[in-house]
Design an enzyme around this catalytic site. Structure first.
Site, PDB file in Angstrom:
ATOM      1  N   GLU A  86       0.835  -1.209   0.000  1.00  0.00           N
ATOM      2  CA  GLU A  86       0.000   0.000   0.000  1.00  0.00           C
ATOM      3  C   GLU A  86       0.865   1.253   0.000  1.00  0.00           C
ATOM      4  O   GLU A  86       1.777   1.375   0.833  1.00  0.00           O
ATOM      5  CB  GLU A  86      -0.902  -0.024   1.252  1.00  0.00           C
ATOM      6  CG  GLU A  86      -1.868   1.131   1.307  1.00  0.00           C
ATOM      7  CD  GLU A  86      -2.789   1.065   2.521  1.00  0.00           C
ATOM      8  OE1 GLU A  86      -3.025  -0.042   3.052  1.00  0.00           O
ATOM      9  OE2 GLU A  86      -3.265   2.128   2.942  1.00  0.00           O
ATOM     10  N   LYS A 280      -6.480  -1.045  11.936  1.00  0.00           N
ATOM     11  CA  LYS A 280      -5.939  -1.449  10.625  1.00  0.00           C
ATOM     12  C   LYS A 280      -4.693  -0.619  10.324  1.00  0.00           C
ATOM     13  O   LYS A 280      -3.685  -1.124   9.824  1.00  0.00           O
ATOM     14  CB  LYS A 280      -7.019  -1.257   9.549  1.00  0.00           C
ATOM     15  CG  LYS A 280      -6.649  -1.792   8.175  1.00  0.00           C
ATOM     16  CD  LYS A 280      -5.899  -0.813   7.302  1.00  0.00           C
ATOM     17  CE  LYS A 280      -5.665  -1.361   5.904  1.00  0.00           C
ATOM     18  NZ  LYS A 280      -4.799  -0.521   5.104  1.00  0.00           N
ATOM     19  N   ASP A 296       4.269 -14.823  11.095  1.00  0.00           N
ATOM     20  CA  ASP A 296       2.909 -15.171  10.693  1.00  0.00           C
ATOM     21  C   ASP A 296       1.964 -13.993  11.000  1.00  0.00           C
ATOM     22  O   ASP A 296       1.536 -13.815  12.144  1.00  0.00           O
ATOM     23  CB  ASP A 296       2.494 -16.434  11.459  1.00  0.00           C
ATOM     24  CG  ASP A 296       1.107 -16.910  11.112  1.00  0.00           C
ATOM     25  OD1 ASP A 296       0.321 -16.148  10.536  1.00  0.00           O
ATOM     26  OD2 ASP A 296       0.793 -18.071  11.440  1.00  0.00           O
ATOM     27  N   HIS A 393      -2.088  10.920   0.601  1.00  0.00           N
ATOM     28  CA  HIS A 393      -2.174   9.549   0.110  1.00  0.00           C
ATOM     29  C   HIS A 393      -2.211   9.527  -1.416  1.00  0.00           C
ATOM     30  O   HIS A 393      -1.517   8.740  -2.053  1.00  0.00           O
ATOM     31  CB  HIS A 393      -3.413   8.865   0.689  1.00  0.00           C
ATOM     32  CG  HIS A 393      -3.586   7.464   0.196  1.00  0.00           C
ATOM     33  ND1 HIS A 393      -2.810   6.427   0.663  1.00  0.00           N
ATOM     34  CD2 HIS A 393      -4.408   6.944  -0.736  1.00  0.00           C
ATOM     35  CE1 HIS A 393      -3.154   5.327   0.032  1.00  0.00           C
ATOM     36  NE2 HIS A 393      -4.124   5.601  -0.825  1.00  0.00           N
TER      37      HIS A 393
HETATM   38  C1  MEV Z   1      -5.113   3.219   5.604  1.00  0.00           C
HETATM   39  O1  MEV Z   1      -4.408   2.085   5.190  1.00  0.00           O
HETATM   40  C2  MEV Z   1      -5.038   3.337   7.117  1.00  0.00           C
HETATM   41  C3  MEV Z   1      -5.876   4.469   7.711  1.00  0.00           C
HETATM   42  O2  MEV Z   1      -7.224   4.376   7.261  1.00  0.00           O
HETATM   43  C4  MEV Z   1      -5.774   4.317   9.205  1.00  0.00           C
HETATM   44  C5  MEV Z   1      -6.688   5.230   9.976  1.00  0.00           C
HETATM   45  O3  MEV Z   1      -7.744   5.628   9.484  1.00  0.00           O
HETATM   46  O4  MEV Z   1      -6.342   5.482  11.150  1.00  0.00           O
HETATM   47  C6  MEV Z   1      -5.348   5.810   7.274  1.00  0.00           C
END
Ligand code: MEV
Length: 438
Positions: A86, A280, A296, A393
């Site tokens: 990513e 995430k 893992d 991003h």
């Molecule tokens: C994207 O891979 C991760 C985010 O969505 C994490 C977050 O929202 O804290 C930017």
């Protein structure tokens, strides 16, 4: 794509035959076949190692291997290997690492290294009979696993506890043997599972050979490690003064920034929708280190998400503490990692990743991976509560979009210059390319 029917004998085909068979189902069969052949390592010996990691392997699927410098962790500087597909993640980790390196770096401590395994069984003779004989059963379990545990014990690890758990309030006649282990620098899955299967045999044999158990039925249902290791836990944090000139953000004052940041994290503590995305973002960093070091990531993630739900609702793994003039951002996360065994010595890049990290032990690797998680979490929440993530991003994603439109290197160079001051989107990139191409 042609219709598929039951395939037999696939695993017995050699690699080329497998590729041909799979390719024959595709319209772009030559492309499929060439792409897989081109993915093979040029050293056939190395390729064989990759092939033998799993089954029915046709080729390699590439992920970028990147590096984030400037991770100061407990006073020691690291350059982190990150395997992630990513865009923005490596940049975010590097940005936060540099920022915090100039402010004391990451602090980290291990809260426990305990691994867990269970033998799940049913017994219709009641708890008290099991309890009466359990000290003897436990003694036999330890004796019967001596051959399996002797090497681990030489390294200072082994079985640390074996207990009987009554689960009959959940499922009639259901009990567990719950054991804990110290597996030193290995993740320990094979060691734990071997011990557990020997415990299961011991339990079965004991019941079969003891008159008191004769009228009853004892059935072992399964024996397996638990990937939930809440006591294999690391705490990592950054802290800094809240005073002007600390420069958390260009637009907000430091006090405004930390208040917004704290609220952003509080939202992830109380709302599971936000917590999932927040966590995430933490695993963007953790998984990238876990993958780069041959560990893992499914086990590490499953464990972390279970831990995030330990109080009954899924919540944030990180939290903020503000004490007068100190801002502290803390990540507490369980993870079971190894720096010996498994893929760590087999995967050529995993081995080198560990070398790049100074050949850490499992505990140090937990601290390193959690620092990557905290760094990514810091960058994400910081962007979200200030300028939003999309602008940064999409800038990072620009090259992916240009690749979709098969831009040449010169076109890419022009595009990168142009989009320094323009909003990036698929449409905008497409229009830009059409304009310069005509
Ligand atoms: C994207 O891979 C991760 C985010 O969505 C994490 C977050 O929202 O804290 C930017």
């Amino acid at each position: 794509m042609k219709d598929l029917h039951i395939t037999t004998g696939f695993s017995r085909l050699d690699k080329d035959q497998k590729i041909d068979l799979v390719a024959s189902h595709l319209t772009e069969s030559a492309l499929f076949s060439n792409t897989l052949h081109n993915s093979w390592h040029r050293d056939a010996g190395v390729q064989k190692i990759y092939d033998e990691f799993s089954e029915n392997t046709l080729g390699n699927y590439f992920f970028p291997y990147g590096v984030a410098p400037n991770f100061l962790i407990n006073g020691k500087m690291y350059m982190l290997p990150l395997v992630i597909e990513e865009s923005s993640v490596v940049a975010a980790a590097s940005g936060a690492a540099k920022f915090w390196a100039e402010r004391g770096g990451f602090h980290s401590e291990i809260l426990g290294l305990e691994k867990v395994g269970q033998v799940h069984f049913t017994f219709d003779g009641g708890l008290s009979l099991l309890q009466r004989f359990f000290p003897e059963i436990r003694r036999q379990m330890l004796a019967n696993t001596e051959r399996t545990t002797s090497n681990m014990m030489k390294r200072g690890g082994g079985i640390t506890n074996i207990e009987l758990v009554d689960m009959t309030d959940k499922i009639p006649d259901y009990f567990q043997v719950k054991a804990t282990f110290d597996t030193r620098d290995s993740m320990g899955a094979n060691f734990i599972n071997s011990c557990l299967e020997e415990f299961a045999d011991t339990l079965r044999d004991f019941a079969a050979g003891n008159d008191a158990f004769a009228p009853f039925s004892l059935q072992v249902i399964m024996s397996i490690l638990s990937n939930y290791t809440p006591n294999c836990l690391v705490r990592t944090w950054v802290e800094g003064e809240i005073k002007e000139g600390h420069h958390y953000d260009d637009f907000y004052t430091d006090r405004e920034f930390v208040n917004r940041f704290e609220t952003g994290v509080r939202i992830a503590e109380v709302d599971s929708y936000r917590a999932t995305t927040h966590n995430k973002g933490i695993y963007n960093g953790i998984d990238a280190v876990v993958l780069a070091t041959g560990n893992d990531f499914r086990a590490v993630e499953a464990c972390g998400h279970a831990y995030a739900s330990r109080n009954g609702t899924y919540s944030s793994l990180s939290r903020v503490e503000i004490e007068e003039n100190v801002f502290r951002f803390i990540l507490e996360v369980p993870m079971s990692l190894g720096t010996v065994g498994g893929l760590t010595a087999l995967h050529p890049l995993a081995k080198l990743s560990l070398q790049l990290l100074g050949n850490p032990d499992a505990a140090q690797l937990m601290m390193i991976a959690s620092a990557a998680g905290l760094a990514n979490n810091y960058s994400a929440v910081k962007s979200l509560v200030t300028k939003g993530i999309q602008k940064g991003h999409m800038k990072m994603h620009l090259l992916n979009i240009l690749n979709v439109y098969e831009a040449t290197d010169t076109e890419k160079k022009h595009a990168v210059d142009y989009f320094k001051h323009e909003k990036v989107s698929h449409n905008a990139v497409n229009s830009f390319l059409q304009a310069i191409r005509s």
